[in-house]
Design an enzyme around this catalytic site. Structure first.
Site, mmCIF file in Angstrom:
data_model
loop_
_atom_site.group_PDB
_atom_site.id
_atom_site.type_symbol
_atom_site.label_atom_id
_atom_site.label_comp_id
_atom_site.label_asym_id
_atom_site.label_seq_id
_atom_site.Cartn_x
_atom_site.Cartn_y
_atom_site.Cartn_z
ATOM 1 C CG ASP A 243 -2.010 -1.079 1.105
ATOM 2 O OD1 ASP A 243 -2.474 -1.340 -0.024
ATOM 3 O OD2 ASP A 243 -2.339 -1.687 2.133
ATOM 4 C CE LYS B 130 15.813 -1.268 -8.685
ATOM 5 N NZ LYS B 130 15.148 -1.675 -7.433
HETATM 6 N N1 GLU Z 1 15.927 0.028 -4.371
HETATM 7 C C1 GLU Z 1 14.974 -0.299 -3.359
HETATM 8 C C2 GLU Z 1 14.068 -1.422 -3.826
HETATM 9 O O1 GLU Z 1 14.451 -2.204 -4.658
HETATM 10 C C3 GLU Z 1 14.243 0.921 -2.829
HETATM 11 C C4 GLU Z 1 13.432 1.678 -3.809
HETATM 12 C C5 GLU Z 1 12.848 2.980 -3.286
HETATM 13 O O2 GLU Z 1 13.029 3.292 -2.122
HETATM 14 O O3 GLU Z 1 12.222 3.681 -4.084
HETATM 15 O O4 GLU Z 1 13.006 -1.619 -3.330
#
Ligand code: GLU
Length: 475
Positions: A102, A109
């Protein structure tokens, strides 16, 4: 599908195979499923950066997987292994992860194809700022558009460079600080973001082990205390998962693996000491009391209760899944177990706590950081003193009525008003507990649901499809 193609599913194909397994249990129409599954926008770029006397062409990506909610959200990875398929898979996982816990974001990415160790700090700053500029040029970053965060190979330092670059181009934008999360605490970050993914991993494992019947079915006693654990990868996620499980859960870390090799100690490895040892010696090998296993990859076969792959995708594959002796695989990384390896593990009775759930702590606290930035106020500022005063009155009344007085130390504990870190941890704990219970409920509903990952996907798909229907895009 032929034997050869099933053997070599790409990461994104592997995620989609898991998606399809879950989709088969839902009534979501095919068109909507197709829309959810696909990556909405893939930005592949190349830019020159002057390194020393030479120009280097750097390849990079930003993928926005789903726009059903905005902004899109997800980390930026710096690694020489970065490729389009990987970033697409990771962006897709972000959509499912956010929906599951949620967090009202679509998934995204980023990836920059560099090996960060090969560059100086100044060179990395140049690359990060240039990458950010490319994102700005294409509207691929902004508090309401797309909000990056740290991932493998990046941290708060890079996030500070991203924010600064964004601010240069968006002078006067009042919400600019919310264009990226995972920033340093003194530069619009939030307390508790650095530890968040690892802390979430701990809460997730603890929640799984809180159900007596489920533990019994695995031949285990309930509770995390005394459970043997092996950690693969001592980056941010691995080190905090191990340290917090040990310090707050009394888990016994019996094995640790890093690039230089794998160490084992039946009596337990003290995580704080090991991290210091690696800092001082540049390696975990030779850590007092431990033995070095013959091969680096031997971590896979260590006999333990919980195996925690906390590095990269595709670590447990059809080639080595047969060697697993752990009862639980806790996916702290994204995609460490391939979809087909999971088939083998399921037959062996190994439980997988799926990535999209288990490592969602990072993005959950990123969401809190984003909210903090938009509200321009730290959590707890309004209520801390109020809580403290009410609790002090309560304790004083209790003392007056009973004729007993509590000691100074107890008084401090009893009357503590919540700070930002207390609220962040409490919000994270609540999120991890609720999400696991939703997954478990779905899993228990139908015996044909393959595993917890499939159940997690079903929960996520239900929420995303609901959003699309509410948007009026699908009837
Ligand atoms: N890189 C982290 C993940 O794979 C964090 C992503 C974020 O905080 O936006 O969930």
């Amino acid at each position: 599908m032929s034997e050869t193609t099933t053997k070599h599913l790409s990461f994104f194909e592997s995620v989609n195979r898991n998606f399809d397994m879950a989709a088969a249990h839902t009534n979501i129409p095919k068109g909507l499923l197709d829309q959810i599954k696909i990556c909405n926008a893939v930005y592949e770029m190349a830019f020159p950066v002057k390194i020393g006397d030479e120009y280097q062409v750097i390849e990079a990506f930003r993928v926005q997987h789903s726009h059903h909610r905005l902004p899109t959200k997800g980390g930026i990875r710096f690694s020489h292994l970065v490729n389009r398929d990987e970033v697409m898979a990771l962006a897709a996982l972000m959509s499912y992860k956010c929906a599951l816990v949620d967090v009202p974001f679509g998934g995204a990415k980023g990836g920059v194809k560099i090996s960060p160790r090969k560059y100086t700090e100044q060179e990395l700053e140049k690359i990060t700022r240039r990458y950010t500029t490319e994102l700005i040029r294409k509207n691929f970053i902004g508090p309401g558009l797309d909000v990056p965060a740290p991932d493998y190979g990046t941290g708060s330092r890079e996030m500070a460079w991203i924010l600064d670059t964004y601010q240069v181009f968006n002078h006067g934008e009042i919400d600019a600080a919310a264009c990226v999360t995972g920033k340093p605490e003194n530069q619009n970050g939030i307390n508790g973001r650095t530890e968040a993914t690892g802390r979430g991993v701990f809460y997730g494992i603890r929640q799984f082990l809180s159900y007596n019947d489920d533990c019994k079915a695995l031949g285990m006693s309930p509770g995390i205390a005394g459970k043997t654990m092996v950690i693969q990868g001592l980056g941010n996620v691995g080190s905090y998962s191990g340290t917090i499980s040990q310090d707050e859960g009394d888990a016994l870390i019996v094995g640790v693996s890093e690039i230089e090799g794998t160490i084992y100690c039946q009596k337990g490895i003290d995580m704080a000491k090991l991290l210091k040892y690696r800092k001082d010696n540049g390696s975990i090998l030779g850590f007092p009391g431990s033995t070095t296993l013959p091969e680096r990859t031997d971590w896979v076969a260590i006999d333990c209760d919980i195996l925690v792959p906390a590095a990269l995708e595709n670590q447990i594959t059809t080639e080595n899944a047969g060697k697993i002796k752990a009862r639980i695989i806790a996916e702290a990384a994204n995609g460490p177990v391939t979809s087909e390896a999971a088939d083998i593990l399921r037959k062996k009775g190994v439980v997988i706590l799926p990535d999209m759930y288990l490592n969602a702590g990072g993005v959950t606290v990123s969401y809190f950081e984003w909210l903090k930035n938009l509200s321009h106020m730290r959590f707890g500022r309004m209520e801390k003193r109020y809580q403290q005063n009410s609790l002090t009155n309560l304790v004083s009344t209790f003392e007056r009525l009973t004729g007993h007085s509590v000691g100074m130390k107890e008084r401090d504990i009893l009357t503590h008003g919540a700070d930002e870190i207390d609220l962040v941890r409490s919000g994270l704990e609540d999120t991890m507990v609720n999400a696991y219970d939703q997954i478990r409920e779905v899993y228990k509903q139908k015996s044909s649901i393959e595993d917890l990952r499939t159940a997690a996907f079903i929960v996520a798909l239900d929420k995303i499809s609901g959003d699309y229907v509410r948007l009026g895009i699908f009837p």
